[in-house]
Structure formats: structure tokens, C-alpha cells
Design a protein around this motif. Sequence first.
Motif, PDB file in Angstrom:
ATOM      1  N   ILE A 183       0.844  -1.204   0.000  1.00 54.87           N
ATOM      2  CA  ILE A 183       0.000   0.000   0.000  1.00 54.87           C
ATOM      3  C   ILE A 183       0.875   1.247   0.000  1.00 54.87           C
ATOM      4  O   ILE A 183       0.635   2.202  -0.752  1.00 54.87           O
ATOM      5  N   ASP A 184       1.920   1.227   0.822  1.00 55.30           N
ATOM      6  CA  ASP A 184       2.826   2.378   0.887  1.00 55.30           C
ATOM      7  C   ASP A 184       3.591   2.576  -0.416  1.00 55.30           C
ATOM      8  O   ASP A 184       3.916   3.708  -0.808  1.00 55.30           O
ATOM      9  N   LEU A 185       3.897   1.466  -1.096  1.00 61.00           N
ATOM     10  CA  LEU A 185       4.649   1.539  -2.346  1.00 61.00           C
ATOM     11  C   LEU A 185       3.767   1.937  -3.526  1.00 61.00           C
ATOM     12  O   LEU A 185       4.278   2.324  -4.584  1.00 61.00           O
ATOM     13  N   GLY A 186       2.455   1.844  -3.345  1.00 59.48           N
ATOM     14  CA  GLY A 186       1.513   2.106  -4.423  1.00 59.48           C
ATOM     15  C   GLY A 186       1.743   3.393  -5.190  1.00 59.48           C
ATOM     16  O   GLY A 186       1.854   3.382  -6.426  1.00 59.48           O
ATOM     17  N   PRO A 187       1.817   4.544  -4.505  1.00 61.80           N
ATOM     18  CA  PRO A 187       2.018   5.806  -5.224  1.00 61.80           C
ATOM     19  C   PRO A 187       3.308   5.834  -6.047  1.00 61.80           C
ATOM     20  O   PRO A 187       3.326   6.324  -7.177  1.00 61.80           O
ATOM     21  N   ALA A 188       4.378   5.297  -5.480  1.00 66.48           N
ATOM     22  CA  ALA A 188       5.652   5.292  -6.203  1.00 66.48           C
ATOM     23  C   ALA A 188       5.576   4.377  -7.418  1.00 66.48           C
ATOM     24  O   ALA A 188       6.090   4.703  -8.491  1.00 66.48           O
ATOM     25  N   LEU A 189       4.926   3.216  -7.251  1.00 69.57           N
ATOM     26  CA  LEU A 189       4.765   2.303  -8.379  1.00 69.57           C
ATOM     27  C   LEU A 189       3.914   2.938  -9.475  1.00 69.57           C
ATOM     28  O   LEU A 189       4.240   2.837 -10.661  1.00 69.57           O
ATOM     29  N   ALA A 190       2.833   3.563  -9.068  1.00 67.13           N
ATOM     30  CA  ALA A 190       1.956   4.212 -10.043  1.00 67.13           C
ATOM     31  C   ALA A 190       2.694   5.297 -10.817  1.00 67.13           C
ATOM     32  O   ALA A 190       2.560   5.429 -12.033  1.00 67.13           O
ATOM     33  N   ASP A 191       3.520   6.053 -10.115  1.00 65.32           N
ATOM     34  CA  ASP A 191       4.280   7.126 -10.746  1.00 65.32           C
ATOM     35  C   ASP A 191       5.257   6.581 -11.771  1.00 65.32           C
ATOM     36  O   ASP A 191       5.382   7.085 -12.889  1.00 65.32           O
ATOM     37  N   GLU A 192       5.978   5.513 -11.379  1.00 62.12           N
ATOM     38  CA  GLU A 192       6.972   4.941 -12.283  1.00 62.12           C
ATOM     39  C   GLU A 192       6.333   4.265 -13.493  1.00 62.12           C
ATOM     40  O   GLU A 192       6.915   4.223 -14.585  1.00 62.12           O
ATOM     41  N   LEU A 193       5.136   3.706 -13.302  1.00 64.79           N
ATOM     42  CA  LEU A 193       4.462   3.037 -14.393  1.00 64.79           C
ATOM     43  C   LEU A 193       3.604   3.977 -15.220  1.00 64.79           C
ATOM     44  O   LEU A 193       2.984   3.577 -16.203  1.00 64.79           O
ATOM     45  N   GLY A 194       3.542   5.242 -14.795  1.00 68.97           N
ATOM     46  CA  GLY A 194       2.753   6.221 -15.529  1.00 68.97           C
ATOM     47  C   GLY A 194       1.247   6.055 -15.352  1.00 68.97           C
ATOM     48  O   GLY A 194       0.472   6.461 -16.211  1.00 68.97           O
ATOM     49  N   LEU A 195       0.853   5.441 -14.250  1.00 73.64           N
ATOM     50  CA  LEU A 195      -0.564   5.237 -13.988  1.00 73.64           C
ATOM     51  C   LEU A 195      -1.194   6.499 -13.417  1.00 73.64           C
ATOM     52  O   LEU A 195      -0.578   7.172 -12.577  1.00 73.64           O
ATOM     53  N   LYS A 196      -2.381   6.792 -13.855  1.00 75.58           N
ATOM     54  CA  LYS A 196      -3.147   7.905 -13.298  1.00 75.58           C
ATOM     55  C   LYS A 196      -4.136   7.338 -12.293  1.00 75.58           C
ATOM     56  O   LYS A 196      -4.884   6.415 -12.605  1.00 75.58           O
ATOM     57  N   VAL A 197      -4.072   7.864 -11.095  1.00 77.48           N
ATOM     58  CA  VAL A 197      -4.963   7.381 -10.029  1.00 77.48           C
ATOM     59  C   VAL A 197      -6.098   8.383  -9.830  1.00 77.48           C
ATOM     60  O   VAL A 197      -5.855   9.548  -9.467  1.00 77.48           O
ATOM     61  N   ALA A 198      -7.308   7.923 -10.067  1.00 79.78           N
ATOM     62  CA  ALA A 198      -8.473   8.787  -9.933  1.00 79.78           C
ATOM     63  C   ALA A 198      -8.841   8.964  -8.461  1.00 79.78           C
ATOM     64  O   ALA A 198      -8.663   8.048  -7.647  1.00 79.78           O
ATOM     65  N   ASP A 199      -9.336  10.126  -8.111  1.00 78.22           N
ATOM     66  CA  ASP A 199      -9.767  10.379  -6.731  1.00 78.22           C
ATOM     67  C   ASP A 199     -11.078   9.646  -6.444  1.00 78.22           C
ATOM     68  O   ASP A 199     -11.892   9.430  -7.334  1.00 78.22           O
TER      69      ASP A 199
END
Length: 199
Positions: A183-199
Motif C-alpha cells: 500500500i505504501d509503495l503504491g504511489p511510487a509504483l503508479a508514478d513509475e508506471l505512468g498510472l493515473k490514479v483517480a480520486d
Amino acid sequence: MSHYGPMLKAETDYDGEVFTDDLSGASAGGARFLECTFQRCDLSELRAPRARFSETSLYAVHGAGLDLAESTWADCLVQGARLGAVALYGSELARVRFEGCKVEFLNLRGATLLDVEFVDCQLVEADFGEAKLTRVSFEGCRLVSPDFTKGTFKDVDLTGADLAGPRGVAGLRGATVSALQLIDLGPALADELGLKVAD
């Protein structure tokens, strides 16, 4: 028998020696240390690239600016060390245990770690970029801004570590993390993979 900085020499064999006090500025490139002990030494600006350490222990050593690049470590113990700016890039570590250590700016880029244990250590801005880690664990450790870019991980256990601001997390393929760490790694993984996280 105790040795001091000026007595260390490059390309020299040391067998069963006990080193104490000040080794700052010593030059021991390519030296070989077998069953030696370093106790409370100041290792600041120690230059020992391509040195070999076998069955050697380091207790409560301290210092900054160590050049240990491309060195080889086998069956060693590092306990209670307080070190900064340690160059271990391109090194090979096998069956090494780090216990109760605080190391800032540890450069393990391109290094090979096999059966290495980090126990109750604090590693600040450790660089594991392009390193190969096999059967490595981090029990009770805090890793602050570690860099895992393009690392190769096999049987690496990070579940016992506190990861703060990790970089290059896509390079953690093959490592084991806990559900909470994921869960803590999620934002960093999303950033590196270019994923957009919707609110």
C-alpha cells in the motif's frame, strides 16, 4: 597486535590481526584480510578498493568517505558501525551480517549480495541500483530513500523493513513485501508506471 593507519599497505596479506584506533586516510588497495578484527577504528577516507575480507569482523567502526569499491567480503560481521559515504559499488558480499549499523549514502550500485543479513540497521539513501541481491533480508531495518533502480532481486525479504521514500521501486521485481508495504509503495509504483490514479 594492533596496527595504525600508516602501517596499512596495499597488496598486503593480514592474517589474524586486530586493528584499533585511527585508520583514517589509510591506503590498502588490494589488501587481503583473513580472520582480522577492526575495533572502534576511525575509517574516514580509508582507501581499500579491490581489498578482500574473509572471516573478518568490524565492531563499532566509524568514519566517512570510505573507498571499498570492487572489494570482496565473505563470512564477515559488521556490528554497530556508524559510517557515511561508503563506496561499495561493484563489490561482492557473501554470507555477511550487518547488525545495529547506521550507514548514510551507501553505494552498492552494481554489487552482488548473496546470503546477506541487515538486522536493526538504518540505511540512509542506500543505492542498490543495478545490484544483484539473492537471499538478502532487512529485519528491523529502516531504509530512508533507498534506490532500487534496475536491481535484480531473488528471495529478498523486505517485510521486516520500514521503507521511507523508496526510489526505482519497479526494480523490486522478485522481492517479497508485506501487504502494508505494498500500500505504501503504491504511489511510487503508479508514478513509475505512468498510472493515473483517480480520486
